[in-house]
Design an enzyme around this catalytic site. Sequence first.
Site, PDB file in Angstrom:
ATOM      1  CG  HIS A 562       0.232  89.473  29.420  1.00 47.76           C
ATOM      2  ND1 HIS A 562      -0.695  88.492  29.127  1.00 47.76           N
ATOM      3  CD2 HIS A 562      -0.324  90.230  30.407  1.00 47.76           C
ATOM      4  CE1 HIS A 562      -1.762  88.667  29.910  1.00 47.76           C
ATOM      5  NE2 HIS A 562      -1.558  89.713  30.686  1.00 47.76           N
ATOM      6  CG  HIS A 565      -5.471  87.769  30.564  1.00 45.92           C
ATOM      7  ND1 HIS A 565      -4.871  88.241  31.697  1.00 45.92           N
ATOM      8  CD2 HIS A 565      -5.746  86.458  30.815  1.00 45.92           C
ATOM      9  CE1 HIS A 565      -4.773  87.265  32.602  1.00 45.92           C
ATOM     10  NE2 HIS A 565      -5.306  86.171  32.071  1.00 45.92           N
ATOM     11  CE1 TYR A 567      -5.032  93.845  27.982  1.00 47.74           C
ATOM     12  CE2 TYR A 567      -4.222  91.954  29.204  1.00 47.74           C
ATOM     13  CZ  TYR A 567      -4.975  93.109  29.146  1.00 47.74           C
ATOM     14  OH  TYR A 567      -5.669  93.527  30.246  1.00 47.74           O
TER      15      TYR A 567
HETATM   16  C1  LIG Z   1      -6.303  93.980  40.224  1.00 54.57           C
HETATM   17  C2  LIG Z   1      -5.868  92.929  39.246  1.00 54.57           C
HETATM   18  C3  LIG Z   1      -4.982  93.244  38.228  1.00 54.57           C
HETATM   19  C4  LIG Z   1      -4.523  92.272  37.328  1.00 54.57           C
HETATM   20  N1  LIG Z   1      -3.569  92.581  36.403  1.00 54.57           N
HETATM   21  C5  LIG Z   1      -2.995  91.601  35.661  1.00 54.57           C
HETATM   22  C6  LIG Z   1      -1.858  91.843  34.852  1.00 54.57           C
HETATM   23  O1  LIG Z   1      -1.314  92.934  34.829  1.00 54.57           O
HETATM   24  N2  LIG Z   1      -1.364  90.835  34.110  1.00 54.57           N
HETATM   25  C7  LIG Z   1      -1.924  89.584  34.145  1.00 54.57           C
HETATM   26  O2  LIG Z   1      -1.444  88.697  33.452  1.00 54.57           O
HETATM   27  N3  LIG Z   1      -2.973  89.329  34.926  1.00 54.57           N
HETATM   28  C8  LIG Z   1      -3.504  90.284  35.695  1.00 54.57           C
HETATM   29  N4  LIG Z   1      -4.536  89.991  36.554  1.00 54.57           N
HETATM   30  C9  LIG Z   1      -4.985  88.598  36.665  1.00 54.57           C
HETATM   31  C10 LIG Z   1      -4.270  87.937  37.846  1.00 54.57           C
HETATM   32  O3  LIG Z   1      -2.876  87.866  37.637  1.00 54.57           O
HETATM   33  C11 LIG Z   1      -4.800  86.510  38.074  1.00 54.57           C
HETATM   34  O4  LIG Z   1      -4.532  85.715  36.935  1.00 54.57           O
HETATM   35  C12 LIG Z   1      -6.285  86.492  38.376  1.00 54.57           C
HETATM   36  O5  LIG Z   1      -6.639  87.531  39.287  1.00 54.57           O
HETATM   37  C13 LIG Z   1      -6.727  85.163  38.980  1.00 54.57           C
HETATM   38  O6  LIG Z   1      -6.036  84.890  40.161  1.00 54.57           O
HETATM   39  P1  LIG Z   1      -6.715  85.048  41.639  1.00 54.57           P
HETATM   40  O7  LIG Z   1      -7.936  84.206  41.641  1.00 54.57           O
HETATM   41  O8  LIG Z   1      -5.643  84.551  42.580  1.00 54.57           O
HETATM   42  O9  LIG Z   1      -7.032  86.502  41.854  1.00 54.57           O
HETATM   43  C14 LIG Z   1      -5.011  90.951  37.435  1.00 54.57           C
HETATM   44  C15 LIG Z   1      -5.935  90.659  38.442  1.00 54.57           C
HETATM   45  C16 LIG Z   1      -6.342  91.609  39.359  1.00 54.57           C
HETATM   46  C17 LIG Z   1      -7.303  91.191  40.466  1.00 54.57           C
END
Ligand SMILES: Cc1cc2nc3c(=O)[nH]c(=O)nc-3n(C[C@H](O)[C@H](O)[C@H](O)COP(=O)(O)O)c2cc1C
Length: 746
Positions: A562, A565, A567
């Site tokens: 990762h 975002h 981090y």
């Molecule tokens: C509940 C939730 C938890 C997430 N946790 C992570 C994570 O642990 N690592 C990460 O890289 N992105 C995380 N994301 C981002 C998602 O992987 C994704 O990039 C983002 O939701 C956009 O995709 P979508 O429009 O299909 O939801 C999270 C998103 C949601 C909704």
Amino acid sequence: MIGGGPAGLFFASLMKQADPAHEIVVHERNRLDDTFGFGVVFSDATEEALAAADPAVTAAMAAHSHRWDDIAIHYRGTTIPSTGHGFSGLSRRTLLAILADRCRGLGVDLRFQCEVTDPATLRGADLVLAADGVNSLVRERYREHFAPAVDTRPNRFVWLGTARPFPAFTFYFKRDPHGLWRVHAYQYEPERSTFIVEATEATWRAAGMDRASEAETIAFCERLFADELQGHGLIGNRSLWRSFPTIRNARWSHGNVVLVGDAAHTAHFSVGSGTKLAMEDAVALAAALRQHGDVPAALAAYEEARRPAVESLQRAAQVSLQWFEDTERYMDLEPLQFAFTLLTRSLRITHGNLKTRDPAFVAKVDAWFADHAFRQAGTPAPATPPPPPMFTPFRLRDLVLTNRVAVSPMCQYTAEDGMPNDWHLVHLGSRAMGGAGLLFTEMTDVSAEGRISPFCTGLYRPEHAAAWKRIVDFVHANTAAQIAVQLGHAGRKASTQRMWEGDNQPLPAGNWPLVAPSPIPYFPHSQVPKEMTRADMDRVVADHARATELAIAAGFDMLEIHMAHGYLLASFISAITNRRTDEYGGSLVNRMRFPLEVFDAVRAVWPAERPMSVRISAVDWYPGGNEPADAVEVARLLHAHGCDIVDVSAGQTVPDQRPVYGRLFQTPFADRIRHEVGIATMAVGNISSYADVNTILAAGRADLCLLARAHLWNPYWTRHAAWELGYPLRWPDQYETLNNYRPRFV
Ligand SMILES: Cc1cc2nc3c(=O)[nH]c(=O)nc-3n(C[C@H](O)[C@H](O)[C@H](O)COP(=O)(O)O)c2cc1C
Ligand SMILES: Cc1cc2nc3c(=O)[nH]c(=O)nc-3n(C[C@H](O)[C@H](O)[C@H](O)COP(=O)(O)OP(=O)(O)OC[C@H]3O[C@@H](n4cnc5c(N)ncnc54)[C@H](O)[C@@H]3O)c2cc1C
């Protein structure tokens, strides 16, 4: 009314029809037949919408239109045809004559050759319509109120005409020694076609077009396109090279003054004409005025109703114009894929839409895509017909995925001291049963201090590997899915609350110390992280290496680091969060130094036959932060270090980011990296329909599509998509009865 273009004239006629007592005066500085431009384009759908407002006008328009269904794409010596598109071309001059006739018949006071020099002189009227076009005087006069933004695009284009009839909407992509020239050509009446020539600024300058007169431009284009023009000449009409201005206004009205058409907003000519938007504005404004007695309420209602549609079209226009700015990037594609990417460039026309319009074309694309995919994966292709793109395999090193849908990492905030539990088994297990080809674990932290919250999963104790192994084994034993672990360290975003209790908010109690490249807190009230020393870096590298050993013990198929975002590793990459003055700060190469050290340490431990991905934030959406061009360099460095595929996300670096959301909003970054670096990419972000997945893949914008919320909402999303696409996936033996079951949802 100021301006007798399509917006002004159509609005005048509609208002007069609504109430003949309205007194309407149109001030137009030109003569009626003194107009620029050649043909305007309407889709069948637009014509239907306009017909509801005034069937007499649309009937007259239809009588003078030239209709076509086909698009012909001329690319690298071949012509790729596609059909079913349903558009009409109409001379702008004829359109204005039709509208002016209608206005006259209804009693509108049309004053041609009547220039308004100060709009304030008209403000005694009940309503002042600013339909005065792209260079709107009214908008400028009240600019502090409308707050216009003009985005002048870099490409140059010239609007020309020709007598050559084109049976189809025609695109030419032609190289000469100066560069690549694009042509958009379409017929709009017998022996008259619009012929727009477009090029990058560099190509345009190299050809000397920056110094060319109108006659020289015509002579140059006639020579360049002699074959295409088939003996016909080009016709000018104030045909000067221009840069397209995308115009937006924060507000569309000011007192009794309202902006419509180009004065309010423009949308690049490659997504249909500004004329359509202008006439739709007229319809919406007339409707609002009919509904609301008082002008301010009507203007507010008009803007509220109309703005979302306009902005959505402007977003589509933005990706479309960027496609034409970046066409050089796609010139190595095979013709069929080039045509597919061109036709779907606005990200609004999908594989599914094209299948309805032209099933034979999409069948060819699918066959071509499947052939490549099965060869790339080294697996035998099934009997005909080929599967849709999302159900083709994909190989990364020795890992072969059975389809191109992946469940994106999603934190569950449900672990204790890093231990995944039954929740994680069911969460990941059900999505594996749901048909996705690849699952990502949530961000799983390499140390206790690297956790976002006390409830995040980890891989920092041997017990964690055993608990993960239970989940991995379930997935392998019961489904066709593969499973990847996403390793992370939260850096300055660690020690925070669960998302649903306070996203990124510091824990009220029990905090632990944070580390980061620079001592900058996330929120002003967040903990200040410690600036990492070399010893801290060594520890973080070692933590990643240990986590990798544990990931091997757990049996994961793939490993993602990762670096997105905001981090820890992401905060090294962004200059907003990395202010170091040593060799780990400053230039992008320096800022990538520590993330690459981590990558190399993991790659050294992770088995050579198993692939690695890296998630990046392709843009920070913040001034001074990373831009998409930086992400290309980040991906290039990762590629050079042995990264197999880049997971292209965006943002979340700083809390006051200014993202531009929308359908598939991050996909263009994946597309750019894939083509400019030559590395495989994963697209993520607001991908929710299987049509979008098939479109992204077939167009070559990414190799895999990641779904987070869509697959969260429906764990069986991939199976459901497969069934809808007529390509049902076999159920596990326990559910064998479903192989002969027809679901009904309504
Ligand atoms: C509940 C939730 C938890 C997430 N946790 C992570 C994570 O642990 N690592 C990460 O890289 N992105 C995380 N994301 C981002 C998602 O992987 C994704 O990039 C983002 O939701 C956009 O995709 P979508 O429009 O299909 O939801 C999270 C998103 C949601 C909704
Ligand atoms: C060079 C050029 C060529 C184009 N060709 C095409 C084409 O072939 N096909 C297509 O679909 N689109 C074309 N467009 C875009 C298209 O014209 C617009 O999107 C569309 O016309 C917008 O309609 P409108 O009524 O808002 O503005 P316009 O059509 O621009 O009309 C505005 C009118 O206001 C008048 N005006 C401006 N200021 C004043 C003033 N102070 N007093 C009185 N009158 C004033 C102008 O003379 C003009 O007639 C072209 C644009 C340009 C710049």
